[in-house]
Write an enzyme that holds these catalytic residues in place. Structure first.
Site, PDB file in Angstrom:
ATOM      1  N   HIS A  32       0.859  -1.180   0.000  1.00  0.00           N
ATOM      2  CA  HIS A  32       0.000   0.000   0.000  1.00  0.00           C
ATOM      3  C   HIS A  32       0.901   1.237   0.000  1.00  0.00           C
ATOM      4  O   HIS A  32       1.970   1.243   0.620  1.00  0.00           O
ATOM      5  CB  HIS A  32      -0.914   0.013   1.231  1.00  0.00           C
ATOM      6  N   ASP A  34       1.044   4.090   1.465  1.00  0.00           N
ATOM      7  CA  ASP A  34       1.559   4.734   2.680  1.00  0.00           C
ATOM      8  C   ASP A  34       2.686   3.927   3.339  1.00  0.00           C
ATOM      9  O   ASP A  34       3.283   4.373   4.307  1.00  0.00           O
ATOM     10  CB  ASP A  34       0.416   5.006   3.683  1.00  0.00           C
ATOM     11  N   HIS A  35       2.987   2.756   2.805  1.00  0.00           N
ATOM     12  CA  HIS A  35       4.075   1.944   3.359  1.00  0.00           C
ATOM     13  C   HIS A  35       5.255   1.805   2.404  1.00  0.00           C
ATOM     14  O   HIS A  35       6.295   1.263   2.784  1.00  0.00           O
ATOM     15  CB  HIS A  35       3.560   0.551   3.735  1.00  0.00           C
ATOM     16  N   HIS A 109      -4.723  -8.353   6.359  1.00  0.00           N
ATOM     17  CA  HIS A 109      -5.110  -7.033   5.853  1.00  0.00           C
ATOM     18  C   HIS A 109      -5.909  -7.240   4.564  1.00  0.00           C
ATOM     19  O   HIS A 109      -6.235  -8.365   4.210  1.00  0.00           O
ATOM     20  CB  HIS A 109      -3.809  -6.249   5.626  1.00  0.00           C
ATOM     21  N   ASP A 179      -0.276  -3.263   9.080  1.00  0.00           N
ATOM     22  CA  ASP A 179      -1.734  -3.201   8.925  1.00  0.00           C
ATOM     23  C   ASP A 179      -2.366  -4.592   9.023  1.00  0.00           C
ATOM     24  O   ASP A 179      -1.991  -5.514   8.298  1.00  0.00           O
ATOM     25  CB  ASP A 179      -2.079  -2.589   7.561  1.00  0.00           C
ATOM     26  N   HIS A 237      -0.091   4.289  13.394  1.00  0.00           N
ATOM     27  CA  HIS A 237      -0.926   4.207  12.190  1.00  0.00           C
ATOM     28  C   HIS A 237      -2.361   4.677  12.466  1.00  0.00           C
ATOM     29  O   HIS A 237      -3.343   4.039  12.085  1.00  0.00           O
ATOM     30  CB  HIS A 237      -0.932   2.756  11.663  1.00  0.00           C
TER      31      HIS A 237
HETATM   32 ZN    ZN Z   1      -2.419  -1.012   4.251  1.00  0.00          ZN
END
Ligand code: ZN
Length: 271
Positions: A32, A34-35, A109, A179, A237
């Site tokens: 993802h 944001d990672h 996730h 996540d 997070h």
């Molecule tokens: Zn994620």
């Protein structure tokens, strides 16, 4: 070593005066944005800083495919070696040296996702110098004694290890649960780890949102820490929909008192 690389990573490293040259391994939990979106920029910056040696990026095979294309486009001759090591969704040991192992484990996730456990290996015991001299222990025996062997004198007398050594420094362990929804299998995977980081995107009032979006609440993170027998929990997070994280902290602490809120720039001594 770095775990995940969001967009703000480079700037945060600069603010914290972390040396780019010391970075050697990057462990990615899932693909993802944001990672992972900070990675092409960071790898390019390393080249501009004249980084030498090697950086190893650990991620899923599809992440390797994606990153190789982006990074080779922006950073044709990096001057240092970028190595990509595939990580299996089922986890397993991804790194090992004399002092440390890093193991990936499965998370739950919306897309394939893993967490990472960092375990320092048992450290050697400290020799008691006076005893070593007094007993005239040969140098060839010292390594074994530091690792716990007793000393057998030439006449056959056994000197127990506890008389010639002092206890080793404690070994630290850290688990990063990226996540994930709450799942007891996560607690099993991080059983016995001292310091557990667990995502806490939501608070209990938004639990159904958490489940729909593949995330956990602060109290669910606390249950994982409790079930794992951790000594400390770090939350992070957080959803941007909250003004601050006071309710995250209150809800987690009610279940697991030794809870810390992670925030940018926080440093933690794992000992
Ligand atoms: Zn994620």
């Amino acid at each position: 070593m770095m775990i995940d690389c969001g967009e703000g990573t480079q700037l945060a490293m600069r603010r914290m005066k972390l040396r780019f040259s010391r970075l050697s391994h990057i462990f990615i939990s899932h693909l993802h944005g944001d990672h992972v979106l900070g990675l092409p920029g960071l790898l390019s910056t390393l080249a501009l800083h004249g980084k030498t040696g090697r950086v190893t990026v650990h991620t899923f095979p599809e992440g390797i495919d994606l990153l190789q294309r982006v990074v080779s486009f922006f950073c044709r001759e990096p001057g240092y070696e970028i190595v990509y090591e595939p990580v299996s969704y089922d986890g397993g040991i991804v790194y090992e040296d004399n002092a440390l192992t890093v193991e990936a484990f499965r998370l739950y996730h919306r897309v394939p996702c893993v967490g990472y456990v960092f375990r320092e290996k048992a450290k050697p015991r400290h020799l008691v110098g006076d005893m070593v001299k007094f007993l005239e222990i040969p140098i060839s025996k010292l390594h074994g004694i530091k690792m716990g062997d007793d000393f057998v004198k030439p006449d056959g007398t056994v000197i127990p290890n506890g008389r010639i050594t002092k206890p080793a420094d404690p070994s630290v362990s850290y688990a990063y649960c990226s996540d994930t929804v709450y799942d007891p299998r996560v607690a099993a995977a991080v059983k016995g780890i001292d310091t557990v980081y667990h995502e806490a995107t939501y608070i209990d009032a938004d639990m159904s949102k958490a489940h729909d979006r593949g995330h956990a609440t602060a109290s669910e993170a606390a249950r994982i820490a409790l079930e794992a027998g951790a000594s400390r929990l770090i939350l992070g997070h957080y959803s941007k929909s909250y003004e601050n994280e006071s309710r995250h902290l209150a809800e987690a602490s009610a279940i697991f008192p030794n809870t810390i809120l992670a925030n940018e720039g926080l440093t933690i001594d794992l000992l």
